[in-house]
Design a protein around this motif. Structure first.
Motif, PDB file in Angstrom:
ATOM      1  N   GLU A   2      50.373  66.452  94.761  1.00  0.00           N
ATOM      2  CA  GLU A   2      49.187  66.313  93.923  1.00  0.00           C
ATOM      3  C   GLU A   2      48.980  67.495  92.998  1.00  0.00           C
ATOM      4  O   GLU A   2      48.366  67.374  91.930  1.00  0.00           O
ATOM      5  N   THR A   3      49.509  68.673  93.376  1.00  0.00           N
ATOM      6  CA  THR A   3      49.336  69.841  92.512  1.00  0.00           C
ATOM      7  C   THR A   3      50.091  69.677  91.196  1.00  0.00           C
ATOM      8  O   THR A   3      49.762  70.334  90.208  1.00  0.00           O
ATOM      9  N   ASP A   4      51.087  68.803  91.172  1.00  0.00           N
ATOM     10  CA  ASP A   4      51.819  68.510  89.936  1.00  0.00           C
ATOM     11  C   ASP A   4      51.225  67.324  89.186  1.00  0.00           C
ATOM     12  O   ASP A   4      51.293  67.258  87.957  1.00  0.00           O
ATOM     13  N   ILE A   5      50.651  66.369  89.934  1.00  0.00           N
ATOM     14  CA  ILE A   5      50.220  65.110  89.332  1.00  0.00           C
ATOM     15  C   ILE A   5      48.763  65.131  88.886  1.00  0.00           C
ATOM     16  O   ILE A   5      48.433  64.765  87.751  1.00  0.00           O
ATOM     17  N   VAL A   6      47.873  65.570  89.747  1.00  0.00           N
ATOM     18  CA  VAL A   6      46.432  65.414  89.496  1.00  0.00           C
ATOM     19  C   VAL A   6      45.917  66.250  88.321  1.00  0.00           C
ATOM     20  O   VAL A   6      45.063  65.778  87.558  1.00  0.00           O
ATOM     21  N   VAL A  28      48.902  60.260  97.240  1.00  0.00           N
ATOM     22  CA  VAL A  28      48.285  60.707  95.984  1.00  0.00           C
ATOM     23  C   VAL A  28      48.074  59.536  95.022  1.00  0.00           C
ATOM     24  O   VAL A  28      46.995  59.387  94.429  1.00  0.00           O
ATOM     25  N   LEU A  29      49.091  58.707  94.857  1.00  0.00           N
ATOM     26  CA  LEU A  29      48.972  57.607  93.899  1.00  0.00           C
ATOM     27  C   LEU A  29      47.898  56.600  94.301  1.00  0.00           C
ATOM     28  O   LEU A  29      47.122  56.150  93.445  1.00  0.00           O
ATOM     29  N   VAL A  46      42.359  54.466  93.456  1.00  0.00           N
ATOM     30  CA  VAL A  46      40.959  54.267  93.819  1.00  0.00           C
ATOM     31  C   VAL A  46      40.058  54.791  92.705  1.00  0.00           C
ATOM     32  O   VAL A  46      39.093  54.126  92.292  1.00  0.00           O
ATOM     33  N   ALA A  47      40.365  55.985  92.224  1.00  0.00           N
ATOM     34  CA  ALA A  47      39.572  56.552  91.129  1.00  0.00           C
ATOM     35  C   ALA A  47      39.646  55.663  89.894  1.00  0.00           C
ATOM     36  O   ALA A  47      38.624  55.410  89.232  1.00  0.00           O
ATOM     37  N   THR A  71      40.201  43.858 101.030  1.00  0.00           N
ATOM     38  CA  THR A  71      39.926  44.165  99.618  1.00  0.00           C
ATOM     39  C   THR A  71      41.187  44.191  98.768  1.00  0.00           C
ATOM     40  O   THR A  71      41.105  44.252  97.544  1.00  0.00           O
ATOM     41  N   GLY A  72      42.355  44.169  99.408  1.00  0.00           N
ATOM     42  CA  GLY A  72      43.582  44.457  98.682  1.00  0.00           C
ATOM     43  C   GLY A  72      43.810  45.954  98.617  1.00  0.00           C
ATOM     44  O   GLY A  72      42.946  46.760  99.001  1.00  0.00           O
ATOM     45  N   ALA A  73      44.969  46.339  98.145  1.00  0.00           N
ATOM     46  CA  ALA A  73      45.347  47.748  98.097  1.00  0.00           C
ATOM     47  C   ALA A  73      44.944  48.394  96.777  1.00  0.00           C
ATOM     48  O   ALA A  73      44.822  47.717  95.758  1.00  0.00           O
ATOM     49  N   PRO A  74      44.754  49.717  96.777  1.00  0.00           N
ATOM     50  CA  PRO A  74      44.517  50.412  95.507  1.00  0.00           C
ATOM     51  C   PRO A  74      45.822  50.518  94.715  1.00  0.00           C
ATOM     52  O   PRO A  74      46.825  51.023  95.213  1.00  0.00           O
ATOM     53  N   VAL A  75      45.806  50.015  93.507  1.00  0.00           N
ATOM     54  CA  VAL A  75      46.972  50.067  92.624  1.00  0.00           C
ATOM     55  C   VAL A  75      46.509  50.638  91.286  1.00  0.00           C
ATOM     56  O   VAL A  75      45.489  50.192  90.740  1.00  0.00           O
ATOM     57  N   ARG A  76      47.252  51.599  90.772  1.00  0.00           N
ATOM     58  CA  ARG A  76      46.856  52.247  89.520  1.00  0.00           C
ATOM     59  C   ARG A  76      46.718  51.242  88.380  1.00  0.00           C
ATOM     60  O   ARG A  76      47.475  50.290  88.275  1.00  0.00           O
ATOM     61  N   GLN A  77      45.751  51.499  87.500  1.00  0.00           N
ATOM     62  CA  GLN A  77      45.500  50.582  86.395  1.00  0.00           C
ATOM     63  C   GLN A  77      46.731  50.414  85.512  1.00  0.00           C
ATOM     64  O   GLN A  77      47.013  49.312  85.015  1.00  0.00           O
TER      65      GLN A  77
END
Length: 371
Positions: free
Chosen positions: A46-50, A16-17, A22-23, A159-165
């Motif tokens: 994800e039902t708790d986070i998104v 999920v993270l 990515v978003a 590309t490297g990994a997706p990491v949250r902003q």
């Protein structure tokens, strides 16, 4: 506003993270959150986070396939088939230019639907050894955006990994004092943050119980233990710091940026999110790969750091033998060793700060046909 991308994956925080990261990367590249749609599963975290994010979302009723004999496998095919049909209807409505899969069984309905509708797929693989869902999706993906060199996936691009902003924005020097205030940790305590993953780790929890007992009278030590929801109620805090150790126990950590900024040392598992977040934040870490991970992929993740002197790798047997306590004591007494771990981790994390992932997704989206 039309949908630019559907981002799919879920079930655990480890999927999920990255999906949310990515978003976030696409938003940082100039896309409005309303152009992005998250697809996960009804039973996942994800039902708790998104729902608390800015992204529209859809959750399908799917289950993972168990490698061992399990009654859950009886529902795998019919649920996946129904979810695929629902995903086809969703994508026909949204008309996205690209579907981005971060793996996990929750990603499969949208990936299968994208194939049916000739929507290009980008597979984002951030484990050193790709998981089964990513391997399946990669066979017909336009591009596989990977975080490690020499990936076995086809059409791989580094590309490297997706990491949250919010993690990318962590400053462990400038943000330390504010982070400690938000967590209720005194400035003069050595803070060990223990992260057992979204499900928690019995191995780490048992080890921390022994360490807390051994250091109960230590007025200069703090431990923030993220025990996992299934364990938290059975673990009692050993002290609030008034006369000894400051021991915090919670089920789930909702403010990881503060933890990375505040902690002197992080103890965690070897999931890809943890490994890459340790790298981009330059956090000194002792990491213990989960021995039950498929294809031992967590060990491969941690070795990416440990081989560069960017983290300490301990096995579960090491932890059971008292190795975790010895490492905590050693590193606490050696600020130079902590600084060396931090610097090496930060060097490893540079690849994740490039913005290349968003650029690859945008390039693939340009090839998308009109539904």
């Amino acid at each position: 506003m039309s949908t630019f991308a559907v981002v799919t994956g879920g079930g655990t925080a480890g999927h999920v993270l990255p999906a949310l990261a990515v978003a976030d990367a696409l938003v940082a590249a100039g896309h409005d959150p309303s152009e992005l749609h998250y697809v996960g599963c009804e039973r996942g975290i994800e039902t708790d986070i998104v729902p608390d994010t800015a992204y529209d979302h859809t959750f399908f009723d799917v289950v993972g396939f168990q490698r061992s004999l399990s009654r859950r496998n009886l529902g795998f095919v019919p649920k996946m088939w129904n979810a695929r049909r629902a995903a086809i209807r969703l994508l026909e409505t949204l008309r996205p230019k690209v579907v981005v899969s971060v793996g996990g069984y929750a990603s499969m309905p949208a990936v299968f639907a994208a194939r049916k509708l000739d929507i290009p797929v980008v597979v984002v693989s951030y484990d050193r050894r790709p998981g089964r869902a990513s391997t399946v999706a990669a066979r017909r993906a336009a591009v596989c955006a990977v975080a490690f060199e020499n990936s076995p996936l086809p059409r791989a691009e580094m590309t490297g990994a997706p990491v949250r902003q919010a993690i990318l924005d962590v400053d462990r020097v400038a943000g330390r004092d504010a982070a400690r205030r938000s967590l209720g940790i005194a400035d003069d305590r050595f803070l060990v943050a223990v992260m057992g993953g979204s499900l928690g780790s019995g191995v780490l929890n048992d080890a921390i119980s022994r360490i807390v007992a051994d250091h109960a009278d230590d007025t200069t030590l703090a431990i923030r233990q993220v025990a996992g929801e299934r364990f938290a109620d059975s673990i009692t805090s050993a002290g609030d710091g008034s006369s000894g150790i400051h021991h915090q126990v919670i089920g789930y950590e909702s403010d990881m940026p503060a933890v990375y900024a505040a902690a002197d040392l992080l103890v965690g598992r070897g999931g890809a999110s943890t490994v890459h977040e340790v790298a981009v934040t330059g956090s000194p870490a002792v990491l213990v790969p989960w021995s039950g991970a498929a294809d031992d992929h967590q060990r491969g993740n941690v070795e990416w750091l440990s081989e560069a002197g960017a983290a300490v790798l301990l096995t579960e047997d090491d932890v059971a033998d008292g190795g975790l306590e010895r490492e905590i004591v050693r590193l606490r007494r050696d600020p130079a060793a902590l600084a060396a771990l931090s610097a090496a981790a930060s060097d490893r994390g540079e690849v994740h700060r490039s913005g290349a992932l968003a650029h690859v997704i945008e390039r693939v989206a340009l090839t998308s046909p009109t539904l």
